[in-house]
Scaffold this motif. Structure first.
Motif, short mmCIF file in Angstrom:
data_model
loop_
_atom_site.label_atom_id
_atom_site.label_comp_id
_atom_site.label_asym_id
_atom_site.label_seq_id
_atom_site.Cartn_x
_atom_site.Cartn_y
_atom_site.Cartn_z
N SER A 23 0.78 -1.14 0.04
CA SER A 23 -0.16 0.23 0.17
C SER A 23 1.06 1.19 0.18
O SER A 23 0.19 2.26 -0.58
N GLU A 24 2.11 1.69 0.18
CA GLU A 24 3.31 2.11 0.43
C GLU A 24 3.29 2.33 -0.73
O GLU A 24 3.82 3.57 -0.80
N GLU A 25 3.81 1.28 -0.76
CA GLU A 25 4.03 1.52 -2.75
C GLU A 25 3.76 2.38 -3.83
O GLU A 25 3.82 3.21 -3.99
N ILE A 26 2.29 1.94 -3.76
CA ILE A 26 1.15 2.05 -4.49
C ILE A 26 1.15 3.85 -3.82
O ILE A 26 1.19 4.20 -4.96
N ASP A 27 0.75 3.87 -2.64
CA ASP A 27 0.62 5.56 -2.67
C ASP A 27 2.04 6.84 -3.32
O ASP A 27 2.03 7.32 -3.06
N ASP A 118 12.03 -12.75 -3.78
CA ASP A 118 13.28 -12.07 -3.47
C ASP A 118 13.97 -13.85 -3.19
O ASP A 118 13.51 -14.19 -1.47
N LEU A 119 14.64 -13.62 -4.45
CA LEU A 119 15.73 -14.49 -4.30
C LEU A 119 16.63 -14.79 -2.86
O LEU A 119 16.93 -15.97 -2.14
N HIS A 163 11.99 -5.26 -11.11
CA HIS A 163 11.33 -3.60 -10.69
C HIS A 163 10.55 -3.46 -9.73
O HIS A 163 11.00 -2.59 -9.54
N TRP A 164 10.19 -4.56 -9.10
CA TRP A 164 9.52 -4.69 -7.57
C TRP A 164 10.52 -4.74 -6.96
O TRP A 164 10.66 -4.58 -5.13
N LYS A 165 11.33 -4.40 -7.45
CA LYS A 165 13.40 -4.83 -6.69
C LYS A 165 13.39 -5.83 -6.14
O LYS A 165 14.36 -5.78 -4.49
N CYS A 166 13.26 -7.25 -6.69
CA CYS A 166 13.30 -8.41 -5.95
C CYS A 166 14.80 -8.59 -6.25
O CYS A 166 15.36 -8.11 -7.10
#
Length: 186
Positions: A23-27, A118-119, A163-166
């Motif tokens: 949710s914080e990422e979306i905001d 996230d490996l 993009h999600w920084k995994c």
């Protein structure tokens, strides 16, 4: 894939802190989406880089995160465990964000499988706390091998995970080609 994960694992829990982080990422991305391109400057090692992010890319990213949040909310949402060795280890606290620490703690305390793309996190959880792990990436690769998904789906998912920084995402030549084609390079 999240809507089918409970077919293969007896109980699936999602820490509330994971949904809060999404949710914080979306905001944060909604604030950036002003209808104009955004220029991002970042440092990798000793070099600085610039990248332009189009409003369309920002909207696609927001949509991806919103879909992820919707799917996560369909699963059993749980609070942080009251106590766990993961919280007592200062090195772990420095290496893990709160939502990752909660996910590892819940998996360890319940004996559940940690599902993370996230490996690095999966490896750390397995080596440090004997937590079993699986990834959507593994399931997608298997689906491609079985002919149930195309390689384009796998490459698109890989690009999204980046993009999600995994961390620790395996990048193939096909992934690079897919990303370049998607960016408009021929």
């Amino acid at each position: 894939l999240l809507e089918h994960v409970d077919r293969y694992h007896r109980k699936v829990w999602v820490p509330q802190s994971v949904i809060d982080a999404v949710s914080e990422e979306i905001d944060g991305h909604k604030i950036m989406d002003g209808g104009r391109p955004t220029l991002v400057t970042f440092r990798r090692g000793e070099a600085y880089y610039r990248e332009e992010i189009t409003p369309q890319q920002t909207r696609e990213l927001i949509e991806s995160f919103e879909n992820l949040r919707r799917q996560l909310r369909r699963l059993s949402v749980v609070a942080r465990p009251a106590a766990s060795p993961i919280y007592e280890n200062p090195e772990a606290a420095a290496a893990l964000s709160p939502e990752f620490a909660d996910a590892v703690a819940i998996a360890r305390e319940s004996g559940a499988v940690l599902i993370s793309d996230d490996l690095f996190l999966k490896q750390l959880a397995g080596n440090e706390w004997d937590v079993k792990g699986a990834a959507c990436f593994d399931l997608l690769a298997y689906a491609v091998m079985q002919g149930q998904a195309t390689t384009e789906v796998l490459e698109a998912a890989t690009v999204r995970m980046i993009h999600w920084k995994c961390r620790g995402i395996p990048i193939r030549v096909a992934t690079i080609l897919f990303a370049l084609q998607r960016s408009g390079y021929d």
